[in-house]
Scaffold this motif. Structure first.
Motif, PDB file in Angstrom:
ATOM      1  N   GLN A   1      -4.225   7.778   4.522  1.00 40.71           N
ATOM      2  CA  GLN A   1      -4.176   6.576   3.688  1.00 40.71           C
ATOM      3  C   GLN A   1      -5.477   6.252   2.966  1.00 40.71           C
TER       4      GLN A   1
ATOM      5  N   HIS B   1       0.705   9.978   6.276  1.00 40.10           N
ATOM      6  CA  HIS B   1      -0.150  10.293   5.137  1.00 40.10           C
ATOM      7  C   HIS B   1      -1.581   9.815   5.369  1.00 40.10           C
TER       8      HIS B   1
ATOM      9  N   VAL C   1       2.386   5.376   6.643  1.00 36.34           N
ATOM     10  CA  VAL C   1       0.951   5.177   6.831  1.00 36.34           C
ATOM     11  C   VAL C   1       0.437   6.029   7.995  1.00 36.34           C
TER      12      VAL C   1
ATOM     13  N   GLU D   1       4.880   7.093  -0.652  1.00 39.00           N
ATOM     14  CA  GLU D   1       3.536   7.649  -0.778  1.00 39.00           C
ATOM     15  C   GLU D   1       2.500   6.527  -0.771  1.00 39.00           C
ATOM     16  N   ILE D   2       1.261   6.876  -0.438  1.00 36.47           N
ATOM     17  CA  ILE D   2       0.178   5.893  -0.433  1.00 36.47           C
ATOM     18  C   ILE D   2      -0.124   5.445  -1.863  1.00 36.47           C
TER      19      ILE D   2
ATOM     20  N   ILE E   1       0.806  -1.228   0.000  1.00 35.37           N
ATOM     21  CA  ILE E   1       0.000   0.000   0.000  1.00 35.37           C
ATOM     22  C   ILE E   1       0.835   1.272   0.000  1.00 35.37           C
ATOM     23  N   VAL E   2       2.153   1.143   0.130  1.00 36.62           N
ATOM     24  CA  VAL E   2       3.050   2.305   0.086  1.00 36.62           C
ATOM     25  C   VAL E   2       4.058   2.114  -1.042  1.00 36.62           C
TER      26      VAL E   2
END
Length: 423
Positions: A318, A316, A313, A274-275, A269-270
């Motif tokens: 998410q 940011h 996470v 960044e997401i 997911i990263v």
């Protein structure tokens, strides 16, 4: 067309707005399931059943014309009347995360205030947004309101936003979205209500009802797969109770990851710090499956523990049902971390605690528009008698939870001479 429709609404008188708003609510309530399905099909994010609830909340809890009152002060010397007038034509930028409830809410509060609207939907939610606009427009005309009181472009383009910013016909801009669009709006030279991002932290301290906290956080952070900007995005837990909290999570539709599993999910997911937008709004079970982790299909939330406040996470927003839990050693440290994690957005924060002094200190320190104690993030969705619900939470420009009054200008009239008919 919307510019011409606005004075026609004003000329109808204020009572007409009650009739128009009631019909908007009636027709939108008939279409909540349709709007939800269209949104899921188009955006591919969130949960159908939760989107129905979001639409219903927007219809039932958005404040209407009753929010506006006229104040009069009279004595032996003079009378002062304080009233509110509309801005005119509002250009309303709406996000892909809450397209139809955002449009429903904006239409209700802005028209209640006497304005007309040109909607500028996110391109990824264009069709569902246009359908909501059509239903609301038909409801306005059906109730005797002027055509074109709300409008939307046939296609969603960046050029439409730029044209609205430059147009002399537009009197106000409402931007509900990320920091980029809010910053761009504020350079337009027009009055702006900016609802930027949020990164809401939730603290769980040693005095909290741990089982209740886990249930509330799970429900809050998993609702519509955590795509609302007011939902729990990072949990900060006192280290001494972390095992109890994780155990409570595991009993409540939550997958508690070990270190190895967490690394697999985070690597998914990263991307480059960044997401990964490919996983925004996706189901927890899908995210775990793509990470090679088997789980019960009923899992709604994924949690993992970290000691690193700098974790991407945590830093940011998410927008997915994956919640990091930051462990700290003291409540003082928890408060300081929460303030940093919130990034000064002034949006939303939560705490689970029974210590009123701690609750008070944290509320004063975090200074967010919404501060929620011992409840899930959706607790702010309240009926009109308790303040109503906003889908444009303007932390960026300071208006907070927007109401019809947010889209008006104060006007005062001073009348000299005695008009005080009661001695």
């Amino acid at each position: 067309a919307a510019k011409d429709a606005q004075p026609k609404l004003v000329d109808m008188g204020r009572e007409a707005r009650f009739r128009i708003i009631e019909n908007i609510k009636k027709r939108c309530l008939e279409n909540t399931e349709k709007f939800a399905k269209l949104t899921v099909d188009e955006t591919k994010i969130g949960r159908y059943e939760d989107k129905i609830i979001k639409n219903e909340v927007a219809v039932n809890f958005s404040p209407g014309p009753e929010d506006l009152d006229i104040k009069t002060y009279s004595d032996e010397v003079s009378t002062i009347i304080i009233d509110r007038s509309p801005y005119g034509l509002i250009a309303a930028i709406t996000p892909m995360t809450n397209p139809t409830p955002g449009i429903i809410n904006n239409a209700i509060v802005m028209i209640s205030a006497g304005n007309s609207i040109v909607f500028l939907p996110h391109p990824a939610a264009h069709n569902c947004s246009l359908e909501a606009i059509k239903v609301i427009h038909s409801a306005i005309v059906e109730a005797g309101g002027p055509p074109n009181l709300i409008t939307g472009a046939a296609s969603s383009k960046v050029e439409n936003v730029s044209a609205a910013f430059k147009s002399d016909n537009v009197d106000m801009i409402t931007a509900t979205g990320g920091p980029g669009i809010v910053r761009l709006s504020m350079k337009s030279g027009k009055k702006v209500i900016g609802a930027g991002p949020g990164n809401p932290p939730v603290i769980v301290d040693e005095t909290a009802d741990i089982e209740k906290a886990a249930v509330e956080i799970m429900n809050g952070a998993s609702f519509d797969n955590n795509i609302l900007c007011n939902e729990e995005k990072a949990c900060i837990c006192i280290r001494s109770i972390s095992d109890k909290l994780l155990s409570a999570f595991s009993r409540n539709s939550t997958a508690v990851l070990n270190r190895e599993q967490a690394e697999k999910v985070v690597s998914l997911i990263v991307k480059d710090g960044e997401i990964n937008k490919d996983y925004i709004g996706k189901d927890a079970a899908m995210i775990l499956g793509d990470a090679g982790i088997n789980c019960d299909p009923g899992i709604r939330l994924v949690v993992f523990v970290t000691d690193q406040e700098s974790h991407p996470v945590i830093q940011h927003e998410q927008l997915m049902p994956v919640l990091p839990i930051l462990l700290v050693d003291s409540f003082k440290e928890a408060m300081a971390a929460a303030v940093r994690i919130e990034h000064g957005f002034g949006h939303t924060a939560m705490i689970h605690s029974k210590d009123i002094d701690r609750i008070t200190r944290f509320g004063q320190m975090i200074n967010t528009t919404n501060f929620i104690v011992n409840a899930r993030s959706q607790a702010m969705a309240v009926e009109k008698a308790k303040g109503g619900t906003a889908w444009t939470i303007a932390g960026a420009t300071g208006e907070g939870n927007t109401t019809p009054g947010s889209y008006t200008k104060e006007r005062r009239m001073y009348v000299s001479g005695s008009m005080n008919f009661v001695k």
